[in-house]
Design an enzyme around this catalytic site. Structure first.
Site, PDB file in Angstrom:
ATOM      1  CG  ASN A   1     -28.689  23.892  40.921  1.00 29.04           C
ATOM      2  OD1 ASN A   1     -29.348  24.738  40.337  1.00 29.04           O
ATOM      3  ND2 ASN A   1     -28.732  23.729  42.234  1.00 29.04           N
ATOM      4  CG  HIS A   2     -26.826  22.049  34.122  1.00 26.30           C
ATOM      5  ND1 HIS A   2     -26.873  21.867  32.750  1.00 26.30           N
ATOM      6  CD2 HIS A   2     -27.862  21.322  34.613  1.00 26.30           C
ATOM      7  CE1 HIS A   2     -27.883  21.065  32.435  1.00 26.30           C
ATOM      8  NE2 HIS A   2     -28.500  20.722  33.558  1.00 26.30           N
ATOM      9  CE  LYS A   3     -16.900  23.072  36.647  1.00 21.51           C
ATOM     10  NZ  LYS A   3     -15.768  22.190  36.254  1.00 21.51           N
TER      11      LYS A   3
ATOM     12  CB  THR B   1     -24.078  25.394  31.636  1.00 19.18           C
ATOM     13  OG1 THR B   1     -24.958  25.515  30.504  1.00 19.18           O
ATOM     14  CG2 THR B   1     -23.586  26.766  32.067  1.00 19.18           C
TER      15      THR B   1
END
Length: 212
Positions: A82-84, A90
């Site tokens: 997952n990325h922010k 992102t």
């Protein structure tokens, strides 16, 4: 004789492509029950290569129950992928350091879906993809090349991208009784004794003998 030896990595003589996963995983955050196997002619013992972005500092677990059948190329995406999402970009600048570490995400800023949990007696087809935090219920079937992004109820067949329910294997009342029965937790001797009923479609007969 009470079935295959669950401590034998390759329980089928002369057929090394089938491997009981529990005997080969070393990552403490991958927990696998007895008799669950991975079928792959290319290094069946290296099931862990299919568990992606599984970084120890995140701490999420992949939990697989007993008597699961996992086909070649099935993949499990973990929370480390997952990325922010809340920023304009992102892109994970912070992983490269050199001044970019100043934008390291704060606790809670990265999406986290929790552990991925596969129930008992689950069949996962060829090249299926399981996304982070998904829960797949007992007795479910995941069709080949499906992308599972949401929880799968017990004894449900799913397929597609994203995977959708295709069929319920049994009526809800039968499903509830089979879950309470939990034949996968029986001793090997009892499973062997009632194996003809376990592999038959006569759920009522299996439920009747459960108490012996």
């Amino acid at each position: 004789m009470n079935g295959a030896d669950p401590t034998n990595p390759h329980p089928m003589a002369g057929f090394p492509q089938v491997c009981f996963i529990k005997n080969t995983v070393r990552n403490p955050n991958i927990i696998v029950g007895d008799y669950s196997y991975y079928d792959d002619p290319e290094d069946a013992e290296n099931f862990e290569r299919n568990v992606l972005y599984h970084f120890p500092f995140i701490g999420d677990k992949l939990i697989i129950g007993r008597f699961c059948a996992i086909a070649r190329g099935a993949k499990f995406i973990m929370n480390g992928a997952n990325h922010k999402l809340s920023g304009v970009s992102t892109y994970p600048f912070y992983i490269f350091g050199n001044g970019w570490e100043t934008v390291m995400p704060k606790p809670g800023e990265l999406p986290y879906k929790g552990d991925t949990v596969i129930g008992n007696d689950v069949w996962i087809g060829y090249e299926a993809l399981i996304m982070p935090g998904v829960k797949i219920g007992n007795g479910a079937i995941v069709s080949s090349r499906s992308v599972v992004v949401a929880d799968v109820p017990p004894y449900t067949i799913v397929g597609g991208n994203p995977a959708k329910p295709i069929k319920q294997r049994f009526d809800p009342g039968i499903v509830a009784r089979l879950e309470a029965l939990a034949w996968w937790d029986w001793p090997a001797e009892k499973i062997t004794r009632h194996l003809p009923l376990i592999v038959s479609g006569d759920t009522e007969a299996l439920l009747r003998v459960a108490a012996d």
